[in-house]
Write a protein that holds these residues in place. Structure first.
Motif, PDB file in Angstrom:
ATOM      1  N   ASP A 170       1.024  -1.296  -0.079  1.00  0.00           N
ATOM      2  CA  ASP A 170       0.024  -0.173   0.007  1.00  0.00           C
ATOM      3  C   ASP A 170       0.853   1.314  -0.301  1.00  0.00           C
ATOM      4  O   ASP A 170       0.493   2.336  -0.748  1.00  0.00           O
ATOM      5  N   ASP A 171       1.827   1.280   0.874  1.00  0.00           N
ATOM      6  CA  ASP A 171       2.828   2.472   0.957  1.00  0.00           C
ATOM      7  C   ASP A 171       3.511   2.617  -0.422  1.00  0.00           C
ATOM      8  O   ASP A 171       3.751   3.847  -0.693  1.00  0.00           O
ATOM      9  N   ILE A 172       3.987   1.480  -1.307  1.00  0.00           N
ATOM     10  CA  ILE A 172       4.712   1.609  -2.376  1.00  0.00           C
ATOM     11  C   ILE A 172       3.592   2.136  -3.447  1.00  0.00           C
ATOM     12  O   ILE A 172       4.167   2.898  -4.159  1.00  0.00           O
ATOM     13  N   LEU A 173       2.434   1.719  -3.339  1.00  0.00           N
ATOM     14  CA  LEU A 173       1.565   2.076  -4.493  1.00  0.00           C
ATOM     15  C   LEU A 173       1.287   3.625  -4.069  1.00  0.00           C
ATOM     16  O   LEU A 173       0.821   4.094  -5.045  1.00  0.00           O
ATOM     17  N   ASP A 174       1.297   4.134  -2.948  1.00  0.00           N
ATOM     18  CA  ASP A 174       1.186   5.310  -2.709  1.00  0.00           C
ATOM     19  C   ASP A 174       1.974   6.367  -3.315  1.00  0.00           C
ATOM     20  O   ASP A 174       1.893   7.548  -3.693  1.00  0.00           O
ATOM     21  N   ILE A 175       3.284   5.649  -3.541  1.00  0.00           N
ATOM     22  CA  ILE A 175       4.369   6.495  -4.556  1.00  0.00           C
ATOM     23  C   ILE A 175       4.233   6.142  -5.942  1.00  0.00           C
ATOM     24  O   ILE A 175       4.504   7.139  -6.793  1.00  0.00           O
ATOM     25  N   GLU A 176       4.319   4.776  -6.231  1.00  0.00           N
ATOM     26  CA  GLU A 176       4.611   4.544  -7.590  1.00  0.00           C
ATOM     27  C   GLU A 176       3.337   4.023  -8.202  1.00  0.00           C
ATOM     28  O   GLU A 176       3.189   3.696  -9.519  1.00  0.00           O
ATOM     29  N   GLY A 177       2.173   4.106  -7.736  1.00  0.00           N
ATOM     30  CA  GLY A 177       0.738   3.330  -8.162  1.00  0.00           C
ATOM     31  C   GLY A 177       0.227   4.543  -9.354  1.00  0.00           C
ATOM     32  O   GLY A 177       0.750   5.721  -9.260  1.00  0.00           O
ATOM     33  N   ASP A 178      -0.492   3.885  -9.879  1.00  0.00           N
ATOM     34  CA  ASP A 178      -1.250   4.673 -11.046  1.00  0.00           C
ATOM     35  C   ASP A 178      -2.862   5.092 -10.476  1.00  0.00           C
ATOM     36  O   ASP A 178      -3.529   4.216  -9.766  1.00  0.00           O
ATOM     37  N   GLU A 179      -2.980   6.597 -10.409  1.00  0.00           N
ATOM     38  CA  GLU A 179      -4.099   6.987  -9.699  1.00  0.00           C
ATOM     39  C   GLU A 179      -5.524   6.653 -10.225  1.00  0.00           C
ATOM     40  O   GLU A 179      -6.394   6.244  -9.341  1.00  0.00           O
ATOM     41  N   GLU A 180      -5.854   6.327 -11.411  1.00  0.00           N
ATOM     42  CA  GLU A 180      -6.755   5.786 -11.950  1.00  0.00           C
ATOM     43  C   GLU A 180      -7.180   4.281 -11.484  1.00  0.00           C
ATOM     44  O   GLU A 180      -8.096   4.089 -11.211  1.00  0.00           O
ATOM     45  N   THR A 181      -6.178   3.615 -11.610  1.00  0.00           N
ATOM     46  CA  THR A 181      -6.030   2.122 -11.199  1.00  0.00           C
ATOM     47  C   THR A 181      -6.526   2.051  -9.640  1.00  0.00           C
ATOM     48  O   THR A 181      -7.271   1.345  -9.318  1.00  0.00           O
ATOM     49  N   LEU A 182      -5.726   3.055  -8.950  1.00  0.00           N
ATOM     50  CA  LEU A 182      -6.091   2.930  -7.360  1.00  0.00           C
ATOM     51  C   LEU A 182      -7.446   3.316  -6.964  1.00  0.00           C
ATOM     52  O   LEU A 182      -7.853   3.095  -6.004  1.00  0.00           O
ATOM     53  N   GLY A 183      -7.733   4.412  -7.848  1.00  0.00           N
ATOM     54  CA  GLY A 183      -9.001   5.095  -7.479  1.00  0.00           C
ATOM     55  C   GLY A 183      -8.995   6.219  -6.351  1.00  0.00           C
ATOM     56  O   GLY A 183      -9.911   6.478  -5.855  1.00  0.00           O
ATOM     57  N   LYS A 184      -7.633   6.642  -6.090  1.00  0.00           N
ATOM     58  CA  LYS A 184      -7.274   7.664  -5.343  1.00  0.00           C
ATOM     59  C   LYS A 184      -6.187   8.296  -5.704  1.00  0.00           C
ATOM     60  O   LYS A 184      -5.218   7.618  -6.173  1.00  0.00           O
ATOM     61  N   PRO A 185      -5.928   9.351  -5.004  1.00  0.00           N
ATOM     62  CA  PRO A 185      -4.616  10.238  -5.696  1.00  0.00           C
ATOM     63  C   PRO A 185      -3.474   9.429  -5.036  1.00  0.00           C
ATOM     64  O   PRO A 185      -3.483   9.041  -3.714  1.00  0.00           O
ATOM     65  N   VAL A 186      -2.409   9.576  -5.878  1.00  0.00           N
ATOM     66  CA  VAL A 186      -1.120   8.947  -5.044  1.00  0.00           C
ATOM     67  C   VAL A 186      -0.441  10.249  -4.473  1.00  0.00           C
ATOM     68  O   VAL A 186      -0.885  11.231  -4.519  1.00  0.00           O
ATOM     69  N   GLY A 187       0.516   9.859  -3.741  1.00  0.00           N
ATOM     70  CA  GLY A 187       1.438  10.885  -2.937  1.00  0.00           C
ATOM     71  C   GLY A 187       0.712  11.347  -1.456  1.00  0.00           C
ATOM     72  O   GLY A 187       1.094  12.379  -1.210  1.00  0.00           O
ATOM     73  N   SER A 188      -0.352  10.976  -1.195  1.00  0.00           N
ATOM     74  CA  SER A 188      -1.073  11.301   0.004  1.00  0.00           C
ATOM     75  C   SER A 188      -0.328  11.260   1.208  1.00  0.00           C
ATOM     76  O   SER A 188      -0.456  12.017   2.120  1.00  0.00           O
ATOM     77  N   ASP A 189       0.574  10.045   1.478  1.00  0.00           N
ATOM     78  CA  ASP A 189       1.325   9.860   2.685  1.00  0.00           C
ATOM     79  C   ASP A 189       2.488  11.053   2.621  1.00  0.00           C
ATOM     80  O   ASP A 189       2.399  11.605   3.662  1.00  0.00           O
ATOM     81  N   GLU A 190       2.885  11.379   1.525  1.00  0.00           N
ATOM     82  CA  GLU A 190       3.988  12.390   1.492  1.00  0.00           C
ATOM     83  C   GLU A 190       3.391  13.667   1.747  1.00  0.00           C
ATOM     84  O   GLU A 190       3.768  14.448   2.669  1.00  0.00           O
TER      85      GLU A 190
END
Ligand code: GRG
Length: 297
Positions: free
Chosen positions: A224-244
């Motif tokens: 989950d933490d990796i996807l928040d950095i490297e994931g694709d927003e559309e596939t994830l269904g939420k913005p990436v970079g939220s942890d940062e």
């Protein structure tokens, strides 16, 4: 049948069972509450926890109605935790699975109460299943374990630790491990252990399943933490970079992303090895662990 086909089939089965909930005649107040509960229950989760419960139960016996009920109940608890986690007083998120979060659609008051409703209804379902079961003690053992892991000795204390650690400058890997094992790992552990408990697994096997599931839970959070950095927003269904953005303490921040990937791989290998020591057909779970390591959402 390939893994993907089997996965889709079991997801569809769980979706159908979830869609049957809260359809009974409701008064005007319940109608809004039920709409809100159903909105989040039926909005396309991966159904990982019920799948783990059912597939673990299969290692120790047949799948009877008590197993399905516990599986549905676990997803209800997971859904409540997501609704509450998205609230403005928690992560304040507007999007979940590509859709507006519950409080954006129904308001903070209804979102809070629909989470409460899902939690209470989950325990109601399992306790009723115990009353109607010919193995009530097994079902009660599962209920007791689930309420402990979802509660103040599990998911809730994990959330509290997360909130408190955000306010402090404590960023040790040990604190993060405590947070992740409880906030994310506890419900994943409870899912697998409840399946084993209902089908009467031995204490020795319960211990093995618990270890496998905690490993898996930790690995799940790392991905989950990796996807928040490297994931694709559309596939994830939420913005990436939220942890940062929210200055969250995560494993990638503490040990770096390549170490996190290695750790997730090692945890998966360890889980698969432990799974090998359980009698029964473990093929699907083994493939599921690989799928979770490489998941994109
Ligand atoms: C009691 C006020 C109050 C709040 C509770 C306990 C809690 C809030 C939140 C913790 C639960 C949480 C959000 C843990 C993070 C675990 C995680 C990675 C969730 C996402 O799980 P997926 O990917 O979700 O399985 P899908 O969308 O597939 O169902």
């Amino acid at each position: 049948m390939t893994f993907k086909v089997k996965l889709t089939k079991i997801q569809e089965l769980i979706n159908n069972k979830l869609e049957d909930l809260f359809n009974y005649p409701a008064n005007i107040y319940q109608e809004k509450l039920f709409d809100s509960m159903k909105y989040s229950l039926n909005s396309g989760g991966k159904r990982l926890r019920p799948i783990l419960l059912i597939e673990t139960a299969k290692l120790f016996g047949d799948i009877d109605s008590e197993v399905y009920t516990a599986a549905i109940a676990v997803e209800m608890i997971h859904t409540y935790s997501l609704i509450h986690d998205d609230l403005p007083c928690m992560d304040n998120d507007d999007l979940r699975r590509g859709n507006p979060t519950n409080h954006i659609v129904y308001g903070v008051d209804t979102a809070l109460l629909s989470g409460d409703g899902l939690l209470n209804s989950s325990y109601e379902l399992i306790s009723k299943a115990a009353l109607n079961s010919n193995r009530p003690i097994n079902v009660l053992k599962a209920l007791s374990h689930l309420s402990m892991r979802a509660g103040v000795d599990g998911m809730i204390v994990g959330q509290v630790a997360d909130i408190e650690s955000d306010k402090s400058d404590d960023n040790t890997a040990l604190t993060l491990e405590y947070i992740n094992l409880n906030k994310t790992g506890a419900l994943i552990e409870a899912s697998m252990v409840c399946g084993a408990l209902i089908n009467g697994a031995s204490d020795e096997d319960i211990e093995k399943i618990s270890k496998i599931a905690f490993n898996l839970g930790l690995c799940f959070q790392l991905i989950d933490d990796i996807l928040d950095i490297e994931g694709d927003e559309e596939t994830l269904g939420k913005p990436v970079g939220s942890d940062e953005k929210n200055k969250k303490k995560t494993y990638p921040n503490i040990i770096g992303i390549s170490e996190v990937k290695k750790l997730a791989f090692d945890l998966t290998i360890e889980s698969k090895k432990l799974l090998n020591h359980i009698d029964g057909d473990t093929k699907f779970l083994d493939e599921l662990f690989d799928y979770l390591l490489t998941r994109k959402y």
